[in-house]
Design a protein around this motif. Structure first.
Motif, PDB file in Angstrom:
ATOM      1  N   GLY A 211       1.867 -20.071  18.078  1.00  0.00           N
ATOM      2  CA  GLY A 211       0.755 -20.515  16.960  1.00  0.00           C
ATOM      3  C   GLY A 211       1.200 -19.866  15.630  1.00  0.00           C
ATOM      4  O   GLY A 211       2.065 -19.048  15.595  1.00  0.00           O
ATOM      5  N   ALA A 212       0.297 -20.081  14.771  1.00  0.00           N
ATOM      6  CA  ALA A 212       0.311 -19.535  13.374  1.00  0.00           C
ATOM      7  C   ALA A 212      -0.514 -18.187  13.291  1.00  0.00           C
ATOM      8  O   ALA A 212      -0.390 -17.370  12.582  1.00  0.00           O
ATOM      9  CB  ALA A 212      -0.271 -20.431  12.442  1.00  0.00           C
ATOM     10  N   LYS A 213      -1.065 -17.993  14.256  1.00  0.00           N
ATOM     11  CA  LYS A 213      -1.870 -16.559  14.395  1.00  0.00           C
ATOM     12  C   LYS A 213      -2.257 -16.335  15.880  1.00  0.00           C
ATOM     13  O   LYS A 213      -2.172 -17.224  16.865  1.00  0.00           O
ATOM     14  CB  LYS A 213      -3.222 -16.540  13.681  1.00  0.00           C
ATOM     15  N   ASP A 214      -2.730 -14.833  16.306  1.00  0.00           N
ATOM     16  CA  ASP A 214      -3.059 -14.725  17.599  1.00  0.00           C
ATOM     17  C   ASP A 214      -4.465 -15.174  17.966  1.00  0.00           C
ATOM     18  O   ASP A 214      -5.409 -15.214  17.067  1.00  0.00           O
ATOM     19  CB  ASP A 214      -3.204 -13.197  17.627  1.00  0.00           C
ATOM     20  N   GLU A 215      -4.607 -15.942  19.027  1.00  0.00           N
ATOM     21  CA  GLU A 215      -5.882 -16.572  19.215  1.00  0.00           C
ATOM     22  C   GLU A 215      -6.077 -16.243  20.849  1.00  0.00           C
ATOM     23  O   GLU A 215      -5.800 -16.777  21.906  1.00  0.00           O
ATOM     24  CB  GLU A 215      -5.721 -17.996  19.348  1.00  0.00           C
ATOM     25  N   LEU A 216      -6.686 -14.886  21.032  1.00  0.00           N
ATOM     26  CA  LEU A 216      -6.773 -14.342  22.396  1.00  0.00           C
ATOM     27  C   LEU A 216      -7.992 -15.158  22.950  1.00  0.00           C
ATOM     28  O   LEU A 216      -8.134 -14.834  24.432  1.00  0.00           O
ATOM     29  CB  LEU A 216      -7.088 -12.886  22.101  1.00  0.00           C
ATOM     30  N   TYR A 217      -8.902 -15.516  22.379  1.00  0.00           N
ATOM     31  CA  TYR A 217     -10.010 -16.227  23.074  1.00  0.00           C
ATOM     32  C   TYR A 217      -9.467 -17.660  23.818  1.00  0.00           C
ATOM     33  O   TYR A 217     -10.397 -17.965  24.596  1.00  0.00           O
ATOM     34  CB  TYR A 217     -11.219 -16.664  22.119  1.00  0.00           C
TER      35      TYR A 217
END
Length: 340
Positions: A211-217
């Motif tokens: 993705g465009a950013k880290d989405e740990l959730y």
């Protein structure tokens, strides 16, 4: 006596016949159409002409620059500019001109300086690799070397979008002894069945999304390309394969944001399937800016293959909205393609 005379006459007959055939064959050469030669050694490749890899790339660069100028001319001359439609009807418009599809503006005009081969299955899933023979010739790292030396001699391949089909990854590992593949897909839990367990030491899979950013959730989690490279302690990728169903634009935009800090795009070549599935978020103007941002980093389109699967299946999709592109990095000093 009669028998001897017959033998002599027979010998002279075959001598005369052989001479006749010789004359006919030599005369035939004079009747060949202009431009056709019986000497096959006259065909010369760039290598036979003595051109180096950099000289061949310089010629390709010139051709690519010409195509960029033509692209801008075509776009500004279009009556709907800057809102040029992706797929207009294939009839004359009100100005008496034939309209274009999006792909007409972005052809593959940069020639691969070496061989280009298709790897993986035919149809959807296979990819084209520029300089495949050079990757194959690269030896496997020596086991006795230190971890840092070994990593520097590995061919690093990132693959996003496995979808239970791993013929590309399996063939790359089989043919390139130095290859290590890092594969990611949030929709499956492992490589496809085509990949043999014998390659497990060089095949690394995680159920993650790009993705465009880290989405740990999220479950599974999503990471940016820069974050995944940092996790793997990689500063350079030889080959990047992306097939993530339309998310490629934001993912590569975010990576280019990171590359803006150094001005270097640390990837040798990119194999990517581009999807035109959302006209509201990806229109002609935004696509052109995204494409030319990659070109500014040195990425050059060297091959394309239209994916006609959705067109063939129908289901309301009558336009060729998926195209496989191969880009090579013309500014990459680490590229395997620079080998002679």
């Amino acid at each position: 006596m009669a028998v001897r005379m017959g033998q002599v006459i027979g010998i002279w007959f075959w001598v005369a016949f052989t001479f006749f055939i010789f004359v006919v064959l030599n005369q035939t050469r004079g009747f060949l159409p202009l431009g056709i030669s019986t000497n096959t050694s006259t065909t010369t490749s760039p290598k036979q002409l003595g051109l180096s890899t950099r000289q061949r790339m310089a010629r390709s660069e010139s051709s690519w620059r010409s195509s960029v100028s033509l692209r801008h001319d075509m776009a500004t001359a279009h009556p709907a500019h800057p809102q040029v439609p992706f797929f207009p009807a294939q009839t004359l418009d009100q100005f008496g001109q034939y309209p274009y599809t999006l792909w007409d503006f972005f052809p593959a005009t940069y020639t691969c300086p070496h061989d280009i081969q298709r790897v993986g299955r035919l149809g959807d899933g296979g990819k084209w690799v520029c300089g495949m023979s050079l990757y194959e010739a690269k030896p496997a790292p020596a086991i006795s070397r230190s971890s840092s030396q070994q990593a520097s001699t590995e061919t690093i391949i990132y693959s996003f979008g496995v979808n239970d089909e791993s013929t590309f990854e399996a063939e790359m590992l089989a043919r390139i002894p130095s290859a290590h593949i890092y594969a990611y897909d949030y929709s499956v839990t492992s490589f496809g069945p085509q990949l043999s367990p014998s390659y497990s030491a060089r095949a690394h899979f995680k159920q993650l999304g790009l993705g465009a950013k880290d989405e740990l959730y999220r479950t599974p989690q999503f990471f940016s390309l820069a974050s995944l490279m940092a996790q793997n302690k990689h500063s350079y990728i030889d080959i990047l394969k992306i097939d993530i169903e339309g998310s490629e634009y934001t993912a590569l935009d975010a990576f280019m944001d990171e590359c803006d800090k150094t001005g270097i795009f640390p990837i040798g070549q990119v194999m990517i399937e581009l999807h035109l599935v959302d006209d509201q978020h990806v229109n002609f103007e935004t696509f052109g800016k995204w494409w030319e941002r990659l070109e500014a980093f040195g990425m050059r389109p060297t091959w394309l293959e239209v994916n006609l699967l959705s067109v063939t299946l129908g289901q309301g999709k009558t336009d060729p909205r998926c195209v496989e592109y191969v880009w090579v990095n013309a500014k990459d000093e680490k590229s395997v393609l620079l080998m002679e």
